[in-house]
Structures are given as C-alpha cells and as structure tokens.
Design an enzyme around this catalytic site. Structure first.
Site, PDB file in Angstrom:
ATOM      1  N   GLY A   1      -4.957  10.991  -4.789  1.00 19.23           N
ATOM      2  CA  GLY A   1      -4.105   9.844  -4.467  1.00 19.23           C
ATOM      3  C   GLY A   1      -4.897   8.555  -4.564  1.00 19.23           C
ATOM      4  O   GLY A   1      -6.096   8.554  -4.881  1.00 19.23           O
ATOM      5  N   ASN A   2      -4.229   7.453  -4.304  1.00 14.29           N
ATOM      6  CA  ASN A   2      -4.891   6.143  -4.385  1.00 14.29           C
ATOM      7  C   ASN A   2      -4.031   5.104  -3.687  1.00 14.29           C
ATOM      8  O   ASN A   2      -2.842   5.309  -3.459  1.00 14.29           O
ATOM      9  CB  ASN A   2      -5.172   5.759  -5.847  1.00 14.29           C
TER      10      ASN A   2
ATOM     11  N   HIS B   1      -0.500  13.087  -3.023  1.00 12.17           N
ATOM     12  CA  HIS B   1      -0.062  14.394  -3.518  1.00 12.17           C
ATOM     13  C   HIS B   1       0.335  15.235  -2.303  1.00 12.17           C
ATOM     14  O   HIS B   1       0.016  16.420  -2.237  1.00 12.17           O
ATOM     15  CB  HIS B   1      -1.180  15.079  -4.301  1.00 12.17           C
TER      16      HIS B   1
ATOM     17  N   HIS C   1      -0.201   6.102  -3.146  1.00  8.72           N
ATOM     18  CA  HIS C   1       0.155   7.278  -3.944  1.00  8.72           C
ATOM     19  C   HIS C   1      -0.509   8.511  -3.349  1.00  8.72           C
ATOM     20  O   HIS C   1      -1.714   8.508  -3.115  1.00  8.72           O
ATOM     21  CB  HIS C   1      -0.309   7.057  -5.395  1.00  8.72           C
TER      22      HIS C   1
ATOM     23  N   TYR D   1      17.992  11.003   8.590  1.00 11.19           N
ATOM     24  CA  TYR D   1      18.158   9.547   8.469  1.00 11.19           C
ATOM     25  C   TYR D   1      16.868   8.826   8.101  1.00 11.19           C
ATOM     26  O   TYR D   1      16.893   7.711   7.563  1.00 11.19           O
ATOM     27  CB  TYR D   1      18.781   8.962   9.735  1.00 11.19           C
TER      28      TYR D   1
ATOM     29  N   HIS E   1       3.909  16.131  -9.940  1.00 12.00           N
ATOM     30  CA  HIS E   1       2.747  15.301  -9.653  1.00 12.00           C
ATOM     31  C   HIS E   1       2.646  14.910  -8.168  1.00 12.00           C
ATOM     32  O   HIS E   1       1.750  15.367  -7.481  1.00 12.00           O
ATOM     33  CB  HIS E   1       2.793  14.055 -10.563  1.00 12.00           C
TER      34      HIS E   1
ATOM     35  N   SER F   1      -9.156   3.280  -9.771  1.00  8.66           N
ATOM     36  CA  SER F   1      -8.331   4.486  -9.844  1.00  8.66           C
ATOM     37  C   SER F   1      -7.712   4.643 -11.228  1.00  8.66           C
ATOM     38  O   SER F   1      -7.296   3.657 -11.854  1.00  8.66           O
ATOM     39  CB  SER F   1      -7.206   4.380  -8.809  1.00  8.66           C
ATOM     40  N   SER F   2      -7.620   5.883 -11.687  1.00 10.09           N
ATOM     41  CA  SER F   2      -7.014   6.147 -12.999  1.00 10.09           C
ATOM     42  C   SER F   2      -5.530   5.772 -13.024  1.00 10.09           C
ATOM     43  O   SER F   2      -4.934   5.681 -14.093  1.00 10.09           O
ATOM     44  CB  SER F   2      -7.196   7.619 -13.373  1.00 10.09           C
TER      45      SER F   2
ATOM     46  N   TYR G   1      15.121  -3.175  12.767  1.00 16.70           N
ATOM     47  CA  TYR G   1      14.366  -2.264  13.617  1.00 16.70           C
ATOM     48  C   TYR G   1      12.954  -2.794  13.858  1.00 16.70           C
ATOM     49  O   TYR G   1      12.396  -3.522  13.052  1.00 16.70           O
ATOM     50  CB  TYR G   1      14.315  -0.890  12.934  1.00 16.70           C
TER      51      TYR G   1
ATOM     52  N   SER H   1     -11.928   5.347  -8.711  1.00 17.85           N
ATOM     53  CA  SER H   1     -11.602   6.634  -9.308  1.00 17.85           C
ATOM     54  C   SER H   1     -12.548   7.722  -8.786  1.00 17.85           C
ATOM     55  O   SER H   1     -13.766   7.557  -8.815  1.00 17.85           O
ATOM     56  CB  SER H   1     -11.740   6.509 -10.827  1.00 17.85           C
ATOM     57  N   GLY H   2     -11.951   8.813  -8.267  1.00 21.69           N
ATOM     58  CA  GLY H   2     -12.723  10.020  -7.986  1.00 21.69           C
ATOM     59  C   GLY H   2     -13.762   9.965  -6.889  1.00 21.69           C
ATOM     60  O   GLY H   2     -14.671  10.784  -6.883  1.00 21.69           O
TER      61      GLY H   2
HETATM   62 ZN   LIG Z   1      -1.747  11.434  -8.613  1.00 22.17          ZN
END
Ligand SMILES: [Zn+2]
Length: 214
Positions: free
Chosen positions: A28-29, A97, A95, A116, A157, A74-75, A210, A45-46
């Site tokens: 993720g990123n 997973h 992002h 909800y 993904h 990040s890729s 809210y 990245s990584g």
């Molecule tokens: Zn991803």
C-alpha cells in the site's frame, strides 16, 4: 500543516495501517497533496513502514517530478496524481491491500449498502476494472470509475480511499475495510439485506453534519 509534520504524519499513519491490519510490510501507499504549493508528499517504493522516517518521504511536483528526497516514490504515484488532478476535493490518498476489501475486489464485486458505514465512501463502493499495478491504465481505470465516491475497489488488487486530508482518507480506508468484512461474512453466512436508496440518502445527509462542531 507544516511540511515536516506532513512527513511525520505519513510515517505515523503508515505504521497505523500495519497496526490496524490494513496492510503488511511495505504494501500500500499514502500521499498528501499541497494544492497551493503543487507538492505531493508520498511514501517511498518498497520500504517497510516500521523503518520509515520523515527523510524517506518523497516530495514531487504535480507532474510527478521528484523535487525532494533520495528515495524513489511509490510505484503507484501515477494514480495518486491522477486522482488529485481528477477531483479538486481530494487532499490525500490512502491505498491498502486490506484483506476483506481485496477479497471482494478479487470477486469483482462492488460493496453495496450492506451497512450504513458504507456512507464513508458514498451510497456504495464502486469497482475499477483490473489493470497492472503502477500503470497509466490503472490510473485511468480509477478516475473513470470513482465518480463522487471516497473509496474504490481495484479488481484483483485492493482498495483506494481518499479524503480532504490524510486522517479523513485513513478513516475511510478503515471503515470500508470493516464494511467489506461484514459484507463478505453476510455472503458466506447467507443473504445480505441491503439498505434502500432512500435510507442511504438519509445516512449521507446525516454524515454531512456528523462529528464535532466547532
Ligand atoms: Zn497496491
């Protein structure tokens, strides 16, 4: 938010993604867009989140050229940028997973209004068609599908959550993972009973007001 604070916050919430089971290792990123300065702050990245420091955060301009930092971004920088250019209300992208959202994405299912809290994203969470990670095709699939939603599943993904700021985007990622888990479990155990369009309209209306009023 000061520049240094943005970097520290990206590191902190990266680790928080691990702590809350939203990702593993370096998966993720996250990014933040400073629209006024045209600067995107993104995780590298990584690199494992546990080892991440503010110096590892990469700063790019709005076209993706690195202006600060020794790491590679990040890729998925491409889809982060595409989202910032696609919708002016987006100030941060998270992002993940996360397992249940990704499970549904691997079944090519959207998340309907089964609970909800799907309202953190909108009346449902749409699904972007599959494209290889890190490609312009994936960025296009996301911007073509996201509409006004605050979250989108990526087929085979994972999940992308967005918000006006980083903590808002993080909350969306966490709540939508919860709803994904509930939806998955209802599918396994029997027949999900969905909320109606008018019930969700009412929820979305209430969500606007809210929280803590200042
Ligand atoms: Zn991803």
């Amino acid at each position: 938010m000061m520049m240094v604070d943005v970097k520290a916050e990206l590191c902190r919430l990266g680790r928080e993604m691990l702590a809350r089971n939203l990702t593993t290792g370096s998966g993720g990123n996250l990014s933040v867009y400073d629209r006024r300065q045209d600067r995107v702050y993104i995780t590298p990245s990584g690199l494992a989140y546990m080892a991440l420091t503010a110096d590892d955060i990469v700063v790019c301009d709005g076209r993706g050229a690195v202006v600060e930092g020794a790491r590679r971004p990040s890729s998925e920088l491409g889809f982060h940028l595409a989202l910032y250019h696609h919708r002016e209300d987006i100030g941060a992208v998270v992002h993940t997973h996360s397992v249940f959202a990704t499970t549904l994405a691997c079944m090519h299912r959207e998340i309907p209004p089964v609970h909800y809290l799907v309202g953190f994203a909108g009346p449902k969470v749409p699904l972007a068609p599959y494209a290889t990670f890190g490609t312009p095709a994936l960025a296009r699939a996301i911007t073509d599908t996201i509409g006004a939603s605050n979250a989108i599943l990526l087929a085979n993904h994972g999940l992308v959550a967005i918000g006006a700021n980083l903590s808002a985007a993080f909350d969306v990622a966490e709540e939508i993972e919860l709803v994904a888990r509930i939806y998955y479990q209802t599918l396994v155990a029997g027949e999900p009973r969905l909320l109606s369009e008018s019930q969700m309209t009412e929820v979305l209306e209430k969500f606007k007001g809210y929280g803590q009023k200042t």
